[in-house]
Motif scaffolding. Structure first.
Motif, short mmCIF file in Angstrom:
data_model
loop_
_atom_site.label_atom_id
_atom_site.label_comp_id
_atom_site.label_asym_id
_atom_site.label_seq_id
_atom_site.Cartn_x
_atom_site.Cartn_y
_atom_site.Cartn_z
N VAL A 275 -71.68 -23.90 -67.57
CA VAL A 275 -71.91 -23.42 -68.94
C VAL A 275 -71.26 -22.07 -69.20
CG1 VAL A 275 -74.03 -24.75 -69.22
CG2 VAL A 275 -74.18 -22.41 -68.37
N THR A 276 -70.88 -21.35 -68.15
CA THR A 276 -70.11 -20.12 -68.38
C THR A 276 -68.62 -20.43 -68.50
OG1 THR A 276 -70.20 -19.72 -65.97
CG2 THR A 276 -71.74 -18.50 -67.35
N LEU A 277 -68.10 -21.32 -67.67
CA LEU A 277 -66.69 -21.67 -67.79
C LEU A 277 -66.39 -22.36 -69.12
CD1 LEU A 277 -65.61 -22.91 -64.23
CD2 LEU A 277 -65.59 -20.61 -65.20
N GLU A 278 -67.38 -23.05 -69.67
CA GLU A 278 -67.20 -23.67 -70.99
C GLU A 278 -66.78 -22.64 -72.04
OE1 GLU A 278 -70.88 -25.48 -71.97
OE2 GLU A 278 -70.75 -27.01 -70.40
N HIS A 279 -67.21 -21.41 -71.86
CA HIS A 279 -66.94 -20.37 -72.85
C HIS A 279 -65.46 -19.98 -72.94
CE1 HIS A 279 -71.29 -19.95 -72.85
NE2 HIS A 279 -71.19 -19.15 -73.89
N LEU B 135 -64.91 -23.92 -78.68
CA LEU B 135 -66.25 -24.29 -78.21
C LEU B 135 -67.18 -23.08 -78.23
CD1 LEU B 135 -68.28 -26.21 -76.95
CD2 LEU B 135 -67.26 -25.75 -74.72
N VAL B 136 -66.69 -21.94 -77.77
CA VAL B 136 -67.55 -20.75 -77.76
C VAL B 136 -67.88 -20.32 -79.19
CG1 VAL B 136 -65.77 -18.94 -77.72
CG2 VAL B 136 -67.96 -18.54 -76.63
N ALA B 137 -66.99 -20.60 -80.13
CA ALA B 137 -67.29 -20.29 -81.53
C ALA B 137 -68.48 -21.12 -82.00
CB ALA B 137 -66.07 -20.56 -82.41
N ALA B 138 -68.52 -22.40 -81.60
CA ALA B 138 -69.65 -23.26 -81.96
C ALA B 138 -70.94 -22.77 -81.31
CB ALA B 138 -69.35 -24.70 -81.54
N VAL B 139 -70.83 -22.38 -80.05
CA VAL B 139 -72.01 -21.89 -79.33
C VAL B 139 -72.53 -20.60 -79.95
CG1 VAL B 139 -72.80 -20.94 -77.12
CG2 VAL B 139 -71.36 -22.99 -77.16
N ASP B 140 -71.61 -19.69 -80.24
CA ASP B 140 -72.03 -18.38 -80.74
C ASP B 140 -72.52 -18.44 -82.18
OD1 ASP B 140 -72.22 -15.54 -80.00
OD2 ASP B 140 -70.78 -15.24 -81.63
N ALA C 292 -60.89 -15.68 -73.65
CA ALA C 292 -62.28 -15.20 -73.70
C ALA C 292 -62.43 -14.18 -74.82
CB ALA C 292 -62.67 -14.58 -72.36
N SER C 293 -63.28 -14.50 -75.76
CA SER C 293 -63.60 -13.57 -76.84
C SER C 293 -64.73 -12.65 -76.40
CB SER C 293 -64.04 -14.36 -78.08
OG SER C 293 -65.23 -15.09 -77.79
N GLU C 294 -65.08 -11.69 -77.25
CA GLU C 294 -66.22 -10.83 -76.95
C GLU C 294 -67.49 -11.67 -76.80
OE1 GLU C 294 -66.70 -7.74 -79.78
OE2 GLU C 294 -64.74 -6.83 -79.40
N THR D 86 -71.53 -15.03 -71.24
CA THR D 86 -71.39 -15.25 -69.80
C THR D 86 -72.25 -14.26 -69.02
OG1 THR D 86 -69.16 -16.17 -69.99
CG2 THR D 86 -69.76 -15.19 -67.87
N ASP D 87 -72.20 -13.01 -69.41
CA ASP D 87 -73.01 -11.99 -68.73
C ASP D 87 -74.50 -12.31 -68.85
OD1 ASP D 87 -73.15 -9.23 -67.44
OD2 ASP D 87 -74.38 -8.91 -69.24
N HIS D 88 -74.89 -12.80 -70.01
CA HIS D 88 -76.30 -13.16 -70.25
C HIS D 88 -76.72 -14.32 -69.34
CE1 HIS D 88 -79.94 -13.31 -72.69
NE2 HIS D 88 -79.78 -14.62 -72.84
N ILE D 89 -75.86 -15.31 -69.19
CA ILE D 89 -76.19 -16.48 -68.37
C ILE D 89 -76.15 -16.13 -66.88
CG2 ILE D 89 -75.42 -18.80 -67.71
CD1 ILE D 89 -74.34 -19.03 -70.64
N LEU D 90 -75.21 -15.27 -66.48
CA LEU D 90 -75.15 -14.86 -65.08
C LEU D 90 -76.42 -14.14 -64.64
CD1 LEU D 90 -71.46 -13.58 -64.75
CD2 LEU D 90 -72.46 -15.61 -63.66
N ASP D 91 -77.11 -13.56 -65.59
CA ASP D 91 -78.38 -12.90 -65.31
C ASP D 91 -79.53 -13.90 -65.43
OD1 ASP D 91 -79.79 -10.69 -64.53
OD2 ASP D 91 -79.90 -9.79 -66.52
N GLY D 92 -79.26 -15.13 -65.01
CA GLY D 92 -80.13 -16.27 -65.29
C GLY D 92 -81.55 -16.17 -64.79
N PHE D 93 -81.78 -15.53 -63.66
CA PHE D 93 -83.16 -15.44 -63.16
C PHE D 93 -84.05 -14.64 -64.11
CE2 PHE D 93 -83.08 -16.40 -58.31
CZ PHE D 93 -83.03 -17.74 -58.62
N ARG D 94 -83.44 -13.84 -64.96
CA ARG D 94 -84.22 -13.10 -65.95
C ARG D 94 -84.18 -13.78 -67.31
NH1 ARG D 94 -83.06 -9.63 -69.93
NH2 ARG D 94 -80.86 -9.60 -69.36
#
Length: 404
Positions: free
Chosen positions: A76-80, A85-90, A223-225, A231-239
């Motif tokens: 789900v991070t590489l998808e970005h 696709l990331v425009a749809a997600v964001d 990669a956009s902003e 990606t940073d948010h998902i990488l911090d997944g345990f939180r």
């Protein structure tokens, strides 16, 4: 029609104003006292083995415990890196607004592809098409039109997910599959793609073709902003994703999970995603997880305990796989036969064309608002034909409104 309508067109607008899609979808969902996703009452009756079955390579690979953490976080991070696709997600804002729910539902869908019976998975595919139909707009970075049902974006999602699962299996688990088993794995990836609007001829079916797939996509990735932020948010997944885990587990696991996911990224992708890490840290981050996964692999009930706290909606589909619970019959279907027997007879690609025509005609679904809190259309409605029809009928009613 599930929305009250007397037949008089003048009554329709008032009826729709008084009955939201969430209200109508809620009518379809069965109510149970103290019901909880992943709880003891959240059971699944499988009429058949769906599309793969216990002896498949897919079950072998996807039963590896890394499925729930590194594999899906990687995917789900590489998808970005697909800019549209990331425009749809964001645009929907759900990665931040409802992170655990979004992750849980993604896991639920992919787990259902593995083990749900043919009729359930076919109906779930129909629901997913409607869910994604509301995700469309104009990419603020590229100016392109985006839509979640775009076949190219769906292809990127699908291949990155299946590739990530096999990659984690190889790096954190038993290692590479024999060549014949790996070829079977990629063929089964193509089978599972039939539930999404993906052109079969675009799918890679060998390791070499998968490598070429990523090489061909590389010039199109950026990669956009928003991509870096998500990606940073998902990488911090345990939180951010797994808040139901014990605090001590989150505290210990948070840094090692993040580093272990980064360790699986190709080095050329890392600057795009705003991350960097040494090769030594890559090796250490993977090594730390191997004994943990060996324990989980040998203790399926312990793995299920973890799944209930990470992705409770997926548990009902993972239990048959992990506990080796047989379906009522050993029958396995092809997606083509299942679609003729159950659900919408149109393929997802054909459904997409119909949905686009409605939108172009001004009677499609409205796009999601940013940070929306719309009622979730639960995939569990696909368990029951009547519940599925009520949900889809409710959406059809809303489609009568002018699309915006």
């Amino acid at each position: 029609m599930s929305c009250p309508f007397t037949g008089n067109p003048s009554d329709l607008n008032e009826s729709l104003e008084n009955h939201s899609l969430g209200d109508m979808a809620a009518e379809a969902a069965p109510t149970k006292k103290s019901f909880r996703r992943g709880g003891k009452d959240d059971t699944l009756v499988r009429e058949d083995e769906g599309f793969f079955g216990p002896d498949s390579i897919t079950w072998k690979v996807w039963s590896f415990p890394g499925f729930a953490l590194q594999a899906f976080a990687r995917a789900v991070t590489l998808e970005h890196l697909d800019p549209d696709l990331v425009a749809a997600v964001d645009a929907s804002g759900q990665v931040y607004k409802r992170t655990p729910v979004r992750y849980d539902r993604t896991m639920e869908y992919f787990a259902a592809v593995l083990t749900a019976d043919a009729q359930t998975m076919t109906r779930m595919s129909d629901i997913l098409m409607k869910v994604h139909d509301r995700s469309f707009g104009v990419n603020p970075v590229t100016g392109n039109n985006f839509e979640a049902n775009n076949p190219d974006s769906q292809l990127w999602i699908h291949v990155t997910a299946w590739h990530s699962m096999l990659y984690i299996y190889e790096k954190f688990g038993p290692g590479k599959l024999p060549r014949d088993e790996e070829n079977e794995y990629w063929e089964q990836m193509a089978v599972s793609a039939a539930f999404q609007p993906i052109r079969q001829e675009d799918l890679p079916r060998t390791r070499g073709q998968v490598q070429k797939f990523f090489d061909d996509w590389r010039p199109k990735l950026s990669a956009s902003e928003a991509a870096i932020r998500n990606t940073d948010h998902i990488l911090d997944g345990f939180r951010t994703i797994e808040p139901d885990l014990p605090n001590w587990f989150i505290w210990l696991g948070r840094p090692v999970l993040r580093r272990s996911i980064i360790a699986t990224y190709p080095r050329w992708m890392r600057p795009m995603l705003g991350v960097k890490q040494s090769r030594l840290m890559d090796s250490l981050s993977i090594a730390v997880w191997k004994p943990f996964y060996k324990v989980l692999d040998n203790n399926p009930k312990l793995f299920l305990w973890l799944l209930k706290r990470i992705c409770p909606r997926a548990v009902r589909y993972m239990e048959p796989l992990l506990l080796k619970t047989p379906a009522k019959t050993p029958r396995v279907y092809t997606p083509e036969v299942a679609r003729r027997m159950y659900g919408n007879p149109l393929t997802p690609l054909e459904q997409r064309e119909e949905l686009l025509k409605k939108r172009q005609g001004g009677v499609g679904q409205k796009s999601y608002g940013h940070n929306h809190t719309d009622e979730i259309l639960e995939f569990a409605n696909a368990d029951d034909l009547e519940a599925t029809e009520k949900v889809l009928d409710a959406i059809e009613e809303v489609e009568l409104r002018p699309a915006g």
